[in-house]
Enzyme design. Structure first.
Site, PDB file in Angstrom:
ATOM      1  N   GLY A 175     -64.909   0.724  25.638  1.00 14.12           N
ATOM      2  CA  GLY A 175     -64.451   2.058  25.238  1.00 14.12           C
ATOM      3  C   GLY A 175     -65.540   3.094  25.357  1.00 14.12           C
ATOM      4  N   ASP A 182     -58.282   8.374  26.222  1.00 14.41           N
ATOM      5  CA  ASP A 182     -58.689   7.053  25.705  1.00 14.41           C
ATOM      6  C   ASP A 182     -60.042   7.159  25.000  1.00 14.41           C
ATOM      7  OD1 ASP A 182     -58.593   4.427  24.981  1.00 14.41           O
ATOM      8  OD2 ASP A 182     -58.745   3.611  27.005  1.00 14.41           O
ATOM      9  N   HIS A 184     -50.262  -0.711  27.301  1.00 14.90           N
ATOM     10  CA  HIS A 184     -51.609  -1.064  27.786  1.00 14.90           C
ATOM     11  C   HIS A 184     -51.379  -2.252  28.720  1.00 14.90           C
ATOM     12  CE1 HIS A 184     -55.986  -2.257  27.017  1.00 14.90           C
ATOM     13  NE2 HIS A 184     -55.455  -3.364  27.500  1.00 14.90           N
ATOM     14  N   HIS A 186     -53.644   9.803  24.066  1.00 13.70           N
ATOM     15  CA  HIS A 186     -54.361   8.530  23.889  1.00 13.70           C
ATOM     16  C   HIS A 186     -55.741   8.761  23.282  1.00 13.70           C
ATOM     17  CE1 HIS A 186     -54.779   4.282  25.761  1.00 13.70           C
ATOM     18  NE2 HIS A 186     -55.637   4.409  24.756  1.00 13.70           N
ATOM     19  N   HIS A 201     -53.588   4.620  30.717  1.00  9.45           N
ATOM     20  CA  HIS A 201     -54.789   4.492  31.551  1.00  9.45           C
ATOM     21  C   HIS A 201     -54.622   3.697  32.851  1.00  9.45           C
ATOM     22  CE1 HIS A 201     -54.937   0.882  29.081  1.00  9.45           C
ATOM     23  NE2 HIS A 201     -55.498   1.483  28.055  1.00  9.45           N
ATOM     24  N   LEU A 219     -59.008   7.262  16.724  1.00 13.36           N
ATOM     25  CA  LEU A 219     -59.738   7.998  15.678  1.00 13.36           C
ATOM     26  C   LEU A 219     -60.375   7.077  14.638  1.00 13.36           C
ATOM     27  CD1 LEU A 219     -57.483  11.144  15.118  1.00 13.36           C
ATOM     28  CD2 LEU A 219     -59.514  10.892  16.555  1.00 13.36           C
ATOM     29  N   ASP A 221     -51.695  -0.460  22.082  1.00 13.95           N
ATOM     30  CA  ASP A 221     -52.877  -0.230  22.917  1.00 13.95           C
ATOM     31  C   ASP A 221     -54.127  -0.906  22.357  1.00 13.95           C
ATOM     32  OD1 ASP A 221     -54.293   1.071  25.159  1.00 13.95           O
ATOM     33  OD2 ASP A 221     -55.439   1.841  23.470  1.00 13.95           O
TER      34      ASP A 221
HETATM   35  O1  DOR Z   1     -61.718   0.552  26.320  1.00 13.55           O
HETATM   36  C1  DOR Z   1     -60.848   0.520  25.485  1.00 13.55           C
HETATM   37  N1  DOR Z   1     -61.116   0.761  24.199  1.00 13.55           N
HETATM   38  N2  DOR Z   1     -59.618   0.198  25.850  1.00 13.55           N
HETATM   39  C2  DOR Z   1     -58.643  -0.035  24.952  1.00 13.55           C
HETATM   40  O2  DOR Z   1     -57.549  -0.339  25.338  1.00 13.55           O
HETATM   41  C3  DOR Z   1     -58.924   0.060  23.505  1.00 13.55           C
HETATM   42  C4  DOR Z   1     -60.086   0.909  23.247  1.00 13.55           C
HETATM   43  C5  DOR Z   1     -60.639   0.787  21.866  1.00 13.55           C
HETATM   44  O3  DOR Z   1     -59.869   0.769  20.890  1.00 13.55           O
HETATM   45  O4  DOR Z   1     -61.860   0.751  21.712  1.00 13.55           O
HETATM   46 ZN    ZN Z   2     -55.707   0.661  26.266  1.00 16.81          ZN
END
Ligand code: DOR
Ligand code: ZN
Length: 430
Positions: free
Chosen positions: A323, A304, A178, A57, A231, A60, A151
Site C-alpha cells: 500500500g 487506494d 479487489h 477507494h 485498481h 482511513l 477490498d
Molecule cells: O496495496 C494495498 N493496500 N492493496 C489493498 O488491496 C489493500 C491496501 C491496504 O489496506 O493497505
Molecule cells: Zn484492493
C-alpha cells in the site's frame, strides 16, 4: 459565509470569471462580481475550477490503526488533495461489516467536516469470504452505505460473489471487487515477470487479476447486476473491460495514480515503499491503463490511499505491507501522466476524478456541473505550479509515499465542501 472566487477558468476553458458561493451553492458566475466585506475572497487568477474530486477507494484506518491514519488526518489529506467525498474501505479493525462500524465512520467524518466520508461496507463477515453481511442494514443505517467491498481481499468464492451481486442489485448498491484469485498469489509480493525473477521476488501473475475480472463480468451479466473493478492494473484487464462493455455488461473500473505512473523497474532497490496490491506492473501495462482511461474503458481514477507505519514499510521487501499514500498526490500524478502528454483535458479530469466516480456510486450532490444553483463542492487548481513531494510534510499520519523527492505538476490551491473552504494554500481548514 460567502466566498468569492476571482478570475478562475471553469474546466480550464473560456474566459476567466468570478464565482460567488453562498449558502453552500454556486450563487452567481460572471465577470467582475462584487462582494461585501464579510465575503471571503479567493484570488484564483490563472487557475482552473473543477468539481470536487470523489475517491471511491481510500483506507482511513479508523477504527483500529489510528497510529497510521485517522478519519481526521485522512480527511485533511483528502481536502488538500482536492477531494470533497471519499469512500473509506471496510478493512478496518473491527471490519466495517455492520452498521455499528459504518455509522461510526460516517458520523466521525461529519464531525471532522473536511470531506464527506462514506463508509464502504464489507461484502462478507470479517472479510472472511464465506458469509454475506447484512448489506441492507448498513444501506439503511445513518451512513446509507451504497458501496460494498472486501477490498484488501477478493470475494473469491464464485457462489458468494454471485449472491452478493444479486443481493446488491435488489438494494441498488454497488459491489466493488479487489480482483485477485488467491490461489494464484500465495506468497506473491511483486508482479510476475522478468524483474521479479531477477530480484528473486515471488510473482503475482496478471492472470490472478484477469481471471476474476472475466469471471465477475460473466456473473454480473447473468445476474443483471453492476460490478465495479478496483485498481485495474494489467493490459489484459483493459482488454477484458473493453470486451465486457461491448457486450453491454454493467461493469465499471478504476485505476490508481500509482499504476498510471510507476512500474516494476522501481523494485530494483527493494524499497518496501513500492510494495502494493495489485503490484506495480510493467511499463506496457501502465501505457495500456493510460490509454484506457483516456478512451473511457476505465471510468475513473481512485487513489487506494493506503497508509502504513514506518516499521511496516521500512523493512525487507517481502514482509513490507502492501500500500501507498495517494490522496494528496493524485491530481498531480494524473496531470503528469494524462494531461501533460495530451491524453486528457481539464474537462476530462473533472470527468474521471469527480463526475464518473459520483455517478458510479450514485452520489447526487457531487460531480455536478459548475453552474448557478449547484452545490459548491469545488476544487481550485493552479495548473502552472509544481511541487516536490516530501512524505513527512503530507497531512497523513503515515509517510509512505512512493513519490518522495519527485517534482510533480499542478497544485490544489483550495477546496470547498458545500461552500466551506476545507483546504487553502496547503493547509486544511479544520
Ligand atoms: O496495496 C494495498 N493496500 N492493496 C489493498 O488491496 C489493500 C491496501 C491496504 O489496506 O493497505
Ligand atoms: Zn484492493
Amino acid at each position: 459565509m460567502s466566498v468569492l472566487i476571482r478570475g478562475v477558468r471553469r474546466y480550464g476553458e473560456g474566459e476567466p470569471v468570478d464565482v460567488l458561493v453562498e449558502d453552500g451553492q454556486i450563487a452567481a458566475i460572471g465577470p467582475g462580481l462584487t462582494a461585501d466585506e464579510r465575503t471571503d475572497v479567493l484570488d484564483a487568477a490563472g487557475q482552473v475550477l473543477l468539481p470536487g474530486f470523489v475517491d471511491l477507494h481510500t483506507h482511513l484506518r479508523e477504527p483500529g490503526r489510528e497510529d497510521t491514519e485517522t478519519i481526521e488526518t485522512g480527511s485533511a489529506a483528502a481536502a488538500l488533495g482536492g477531494f470533497t467525498a471519499v469512500f473509506a474501505m471496510a478493512n478496518t479493525t473491527p471490519v466495517a461489516d455492520s452498521p455499528v462500524v459504518t455509522d461510526h465512520v460516517w458520523q466521525r467524518g461529519r464531525q471532522v467536516g473536511l470531506v464527506d466520508v462514506h463508509p464502504v461496507g464489507a461484502v462478507t463477515v470479517g472479510l472472511a469470504g464465506t458469509q454475506l453481511t447484512e448489506m441492507a442494514m448498513m444501506a439503511n443505517g445513518a451512513a446509507k452505505v451504497r458501496m460494498f467491498s472486501d477490498d484488501g481481499k477478493c470475494v473469491h468464492d464464485p457462489l458468494i460473489m454471485r449472491r452478493a451481486l444479486e443481493y446488491a442489485t435488489g438494494l441498488g448498491v454497488l459491489v466493488a471487487q479487489h480482483a485477485e484469485e488467491p490461489r494464484l498469489t500465495v506468497g506473491a509480493v511483486a508482479h510476475e515477470g522478468p524483474t521479479a525473477a531477477r530480484l528473486g521476488l515471488a510473482g503475482w501473475p496478471r492472470a490472478a487479476e484477469e481471471s476474476i475480472v472475466a469471471r465477475d463480468a460473466l456473473l454480473a451479466r447473468d445476474a443483471g447486476a453492476r460490478v465495479h473493478i478496483c485498481h485495474a492494473s494489467t493490459r489484459g484487464t483493459v482488454e477484458l473491460l473493453g470486451w465486457a462493455k461491448a457486450q453491454g455488461i454493467a461493469i465499471t473500473a478504476e485505476v490508481t495514480p500509482h499504476h498510471l505512473l510507476l512500474d516494476d523497474s522501481r523494485l530494483q532497490t527493494y524499497d518496501g515503499v513500492n510494495r502494493v496490491n495489485p503490484p506495480l506492473r510493467e511499463a506496457s501495462d501502465a501505457q495500456a491503463l493510460r490509454q484506457a482511461l483516456a478512451d473511457g474503458v476505465i471510468d475513473c481514477v481512485a487513489t487506494d490511499h493506503a497508509p502504513h507505519a514506518e516499521h511496516e514499510k521500512c523493512c525487507e521487501f517481502s514482509v513490507a505491507r502492501p500500500g501507498m499514500l495517494g490522496l494528496q498526490t493524485a491530481l498531480s500524478v494524473v496531470v503528469e501522466t494524462m494531461v501533460v502528454p495530451g491524453l486528457l483535458t481539464w474537462r476530462d479530469v473533472a470527468r474521471v476524478m469527480s463526475e464518473n466516480p459520483a455517478r458510479i456510486v450514485g452520489l447526487t450532490d457531487q460531480g455536478r456541473p459548475l453552474e448557478v444553483g449547484e452545490p459548491a463542492n469545488l476544487t481550485i487548481v493552479d495548473p502552472e505550479a509544481s511541487w516536490t513531494v516530501d512524505g513527512s510534510a503530507l497531512a497523513s499520519r503515515s509517510a509512505n509515499t512512493p513519490y518522495a523527492s519527485m517534482t510533480l505538476p499542478a497544485t490544489v490551491t483550495a477546496t470547498l465542501l458545500r461552500g466551506r473552504v476545507t483546504a487553502r494554500d496547503g493547509r486544511a481548514q479544520l
